[in-house]
Scaffold this active site. Structure first.
Site, PDB file in Angstrom:
ATOM      1  N   GLU A  41       4.321  -5.261   9.954  1.00 24.91           N
ATOM      2  CA  GLU A  41       4.229  -6.671   9.561  1.00 24.91           C
ATOM      3  C   GLU A  41       2.747  -6.957   9.378  1.00 24.91           C
ATOM      4  O   GLU A  41       1.930  -6.616  10.246  1.00 24.91           O
ATOM      5  CB  GLU A  41       4.822  -7.566  10.642  1.00 24.91           C
ATOM      6  CG  GLU A  41       6.317  -7.385  10.864  1.00 24.91           C
ATOM      7  CD  GLU A  41       7.140  -8.082   9.797  1.00 24.91           C
ATOM      8  OE1 GLU A  41       6.555  -8.851   9.016  1.00 24.91           O
ATOM      9  OE2 GLU A  41       8.349  -7.849   9.752  1.00 24.91           O
ATOM     10  N   LYS A  58      -1.800  -4.733  15.745  1.00 24.18           N
ATOM     11  CA  LYS A  58      -2.381  -3.504  15.211  1.00 24.18           C
ATOM     12  C   LYS A  58      -3.370  -2.906  16.210  1.00 24.18           C
ATOM     13  O   LYS A  58      -3.445  -1.677  16.380  1.00 24.18           O
ATOM     14  CB  LYS A  58      -3.076  -3.773  13.879  1.00 24.18           C
ATOM     15  CG  LYS A  58      -2.152  -4.204  12.756  1.00 24.18           C
ATOM     16  CD  LYS A  58      -1.152  -3.127  12.382  1.00 24.18           C
ATOM     17  CE  LYS A  58      -1.789  -1.993  11.600  1.00 24.18           C
ATOM     18  NZ  LYS A  58      -0.773  -0.998  11.141  1.00 24.18           N
ATOM     19  N   THR A  69      -6.165  -1.579  10.283  1.00 29.15           N
ATOM     20  CA  THR A  69      -6.896  -2.634   9.579  1.00 29.15           C
ATOM     21  C   THR A  69      -8.239  -2.917  10.234  1.00 29.15           C
ATOM     22  O   THR A  69      -8.430  -2.648  11.438  1.00 29.15           O
ATOM     23  CB  THR A  69      -6.059  -3.933   9.585  1.00 29.15           C
ATOM     24  OG1 THR A  69      -6.829  -5.011   9.057  1.00 29.15           O
ATOM     25  CG2 THR A  69      -5.626  -4.311  10.989  1.00 29.15           C
ATOM     26  N   ASP A  70      -9.160  -3.483   9.463  1.00 28.01           N
ATOM     27  CA  ASP A  70     -10.433  -3.899  10.039  1.00 28.01           C
ATOM     28  C   ASP A  70     -10.295  -5.142  10.902  1.00 28.01           C
ATOM     29  O   ASP A  70     -11.206  -5.472  11.674  1.00 28.01           O
ATOM     30  CB  ASP A  70     -11.475  -4.137   8.942  1.00 28.01           C
ATOM     31  CG  ASP A  70     -11.073  -5.167   7.901  1.00 28.01           C
ATOM     32  OD1 ASP A  70      -9.957  -5.718   7.988  1.00 28.01           O
ATOM     33  OD2 ASP A  70     -11.871  -5.418   6.979  1.00 28.01           O
ATOM     34  N   GLU A  71      -9.144  -5.820  10.827  1.00 29.24           N
ATOM     35  CA  GLU A  71      -8.976  -7.059  11.585  1.00 29.24           C
ATOM     36  C   GLU A  71      -8.936  -6.827  13.094  1.00 29.24           C
ATOM     37  O   GLU A  71      -9.124  -7.759  13.878  1.00 29.24           O
ATOM     38  CB  GLU A  71      -7.731  -7.810  11.118  1.00 29.24           C
ATOM     39  CG  GLU A  71      -7.818  -8.216   9.649  1.00 29.24           C
ATOM     40  CD  GLU A  71      -6.823  -9.290   9.265  1.00 29.24           C
ATOM     41  OE1 GLU A  71      -6.475 -10.122  10.114  1.00 29.24           O
ATOM     42  OE2 GLU A  71      -6.394  -9.282   8.094  1.00 29.24           O
ATOM     43  N   TYR A 107      -1.311 -10.830  14.545  1.00 32.27           N
ATOM     44  CA  TYR A 107      -1.250  -9.638  13.695  1.00 32.27           C
ATOM     45  C   TYR A 107      -2.305  -8.619  14.109  1.00 32.27           C
ATOM     46  O   TYR A 107      -2.009  -7.435  14.346  1.00 32.27           O
ATOM     47  CB  TYR A 107      -1.448 -10.012  12.224  1.00 32.27           C
ATOM     48  CG  TYR A 107      -1.844  -8.832  11.367  1.00 32.27           C
ATOM     49  CD1 TYR A 107      -0.990  -7.733  11.221  1.00 32.27           C
ATOM     50  CD2 TYR A 107      -3.084  -8.797  10.720  1.00 32.27           C
ATOM     51  CE1 TYR A 107      -1.359  -6.632  10.443  1.00 32.27           C
ATOM     52  CE2 TYR A 107      -3.457  -7.711   9.943  1.00 32.27           C
ATOM     53  CZ  TYR A 107      -2.596  -6.630   9.816  1.00 32.27           C
ATOM     54  OH  TYR A 107      -2.970  -5.550   9.056  1.00 32.27           O
ATOM     55  N   ILE A 116       0.844  -1.201   0.000  1.00 22.19           N
ATOM     56  CA  ILE A 116       0.000   0.000   0.000  1.00 22.19           C
ATOM     57  C   ILE A 116       0.874   1.244   0.000  1.00 22.19           C
ATOM     58  O   ILE A 116       0.568   2.239  -0.670  1.00 22.19           O
ATOM     59  CB  ILE A 116      -0.962  -0.006   1.203  1.00 22.19           C
ATOM     60  CG1 ILE A 116      -1.771  -1.307   1.247  1.00 22.19           C
ATOM     61  CG2 ILE A 116      -1.913   1.183   1.124  1.00 22.19           C
ATOM     62  CD1 ILE A 116      -2.648  -1.447   2.482  1.00 22.19           C
ATOM     63  N   LYS A 122      -0.068 -13.034  -0.197  1.00 18.69           N
ATOM     64  CA  LYS A 122      -1.480 -12.726   0.016  1.00 18.69           C
ATOM     65  C   LYS A 122      -2.354 -13.418  -1.021  1.00 18.69           C
ATOM     66  O   LYS A 122      -1.908 -13.774  -2.120  1.00 18.69           O
ATOM     67  CB  LYS A 122      -1.701 -11.218  -0.006  1.00 18.69           C
ATOM     68  CG  LYS A 122      -0.938 -10.453   1.080  1.00 18.69           C
ATOM     69  CD  LYS A 122      -1.372 -10.868   2.482  1.00 18.69           C
ATOM     70  CE  LYS A 122      -0.592 -10.152   3.582  1.00 18.69           C
ATOM     71  NZ  LYS A 122      -0.917  -8.738   3.707  1.00 18.69           N
TER      72      LYS A 122
END
Length: 357
Positions: free
Chosen positions: A84, A162, A133-135, A158, A13, A197
């Site tokens: 990461e 974040k 991130t939405d995660e 991960y 990105i 990915k």
């Protein structure tokens, strides 16, 4: 001329955002990247000679290096992509994710706080935007979508790393008045994405006649966002967003993993017909879909993500310009036309093996 520091600017990105900045602003752009396996100068080909571009190899978790960057370049804007990002790798080595994603973000925030105290910009303008991130929100059921007020419930190392950085960003605004912004995006796809990915992995495996591994039953749902649309959302947040604000940026394109793989196979059948691909002929296969293979699911695999981007649409005037089908076809074409880049970034580091077991 004001300066924007883009951390992680040699990653997926980040490198797309660097191009976006150079094309749509008059900013001087200083790219900072550690150049790990997923950050590669090959991804910045074509901009290295730009008069408003500079590159610095550094780790954002290195306090002296980060503070030196602020002292030397006196940025008016910092955009933090450095992270990461691959869930499977976080299962194998969570420590690296905590170091970069949490400690690195902390060092950036501290460097910005010290810099503004000692050398405030003459025009009073400064922004630090942290890309998340939405995660961090965890998993959804069959209905609903993540909003900016959804509680955090990360399920992978991960996502947890974040999710640990995001509150630090908020706290530096609330406690120190640091003018920060936070964006949480859905799954990005497009040019220059490292082949670990889902989408680039499937494209390259299919072209080479290798198995297309689909986790579990393939029904995990993601909200897909073309990377150029994400870059425009970030730029609008910098221009129009209020200090301390948080914006969810999502493509509004929910697909199961199986639907994504099927769409890729259909596009490949048109762009590079299976009947003309020697790799499939050697295996006696007539379609790319015949390469699909269901494999054991990964631990903690969230079932569904979906983003409610209402706030970004109403306050920033942002909306995605690409639908999923068009963005996916453009992505397939890019990977077919840029095999040299694919080979270069993987050389000696990654054979597209299964990670996170």
């Amino acid at each position: 001329m004001s300066t924007t520091i883009v951390t992680g600017g040699a990653g997926f990105i980040g490198c797309n955002f660097v191009r976006h900045l150079l094309d749509h602003t008059e900013e001087r752009v200083v790219v900072v990247d550690k150049l790990t396996y997923a950050g590669n100068l090959e991804s910045l080909a074509g901009v290295a000679d730009h008069p408003r571009y500079a590159f610095v190899q550094a780790d954002i978790a290195d306090r002296d290096a980060v503070r030196g960057l602020f002292a030397e370049h006196s940025p008016s804007t910092v955009v933090n992509f450095a992270a990461e990002t691959h869930v499977d790798r976080s299962i194998d080595d969570p420590g690296a994710f905590v170091q970069t994603n949490v400690s690195g973000t902390f060092e950036l925030l501290e460097a910005a706080r010290v810099h503004l105290r000692e050398r405030p910009p003459l025009d009073g303008e400064f922004r630090l935007l942290h890309v998340s991130t939405d995660e961090v929100y965890g998993t959804l059921g069959p209905e609903g979508a993540f909003s900016e007020t959804t509680p955090y419930a990360p399920n992978s190392p991960y996502a947890a790393s974040k999710g640990g950085a995001d509150p630090l960003v908020r706290a530096y605004h609330e406690t120190y008045g640091l003018p920060v912004l936070l964006t949480n995006c859905s799954n990005n796809y497009g040019p220059y994405q490292y082949p670990e990915k889902l989408i680039p992995l499937m494209i390259l495996n299919a072209v080479e006649g290798r198995a297309l591994p689909i986790y579990g039953d393939g029904s995990n749902v993601r909200d897909w966002l073309f990377v150029e649309d994400h870059c425009e959302g970030i730029l609008l947040a910098l221009r129009k967003g209020g200090a301390g604000e948080k914006y969810n940026i999502g493509g509004g394109s929910e697909r199961t993993n199986l639907q994504v793989v099927d769409a890729l196979c259909a596009i490949l059948d048109e762009e590079l017909p299976a009947s003309e691909n020697p790799a499939l002929a050697e295996r006696g296969l007539a379609t790319y879909a015949a390469l699909k293979s269901f494999v054991p699911d990964r631990p903690g695999h969230d079932r569904r993500y979906a983003i409610d981007a209402t706030k970004a649409r109403t306050e920033l005037g942002w909306s995605p310009a690409h639908d999923f089908e068009g963005g996916l076809r453009a992505t397939v074409r890019w990977y077919l036309e840029n095999r040299q880049w694919c080979d270069a970034v993987q050389a000696g580091t990654y054979e597209r093996e299964r990670l996170g077991l």
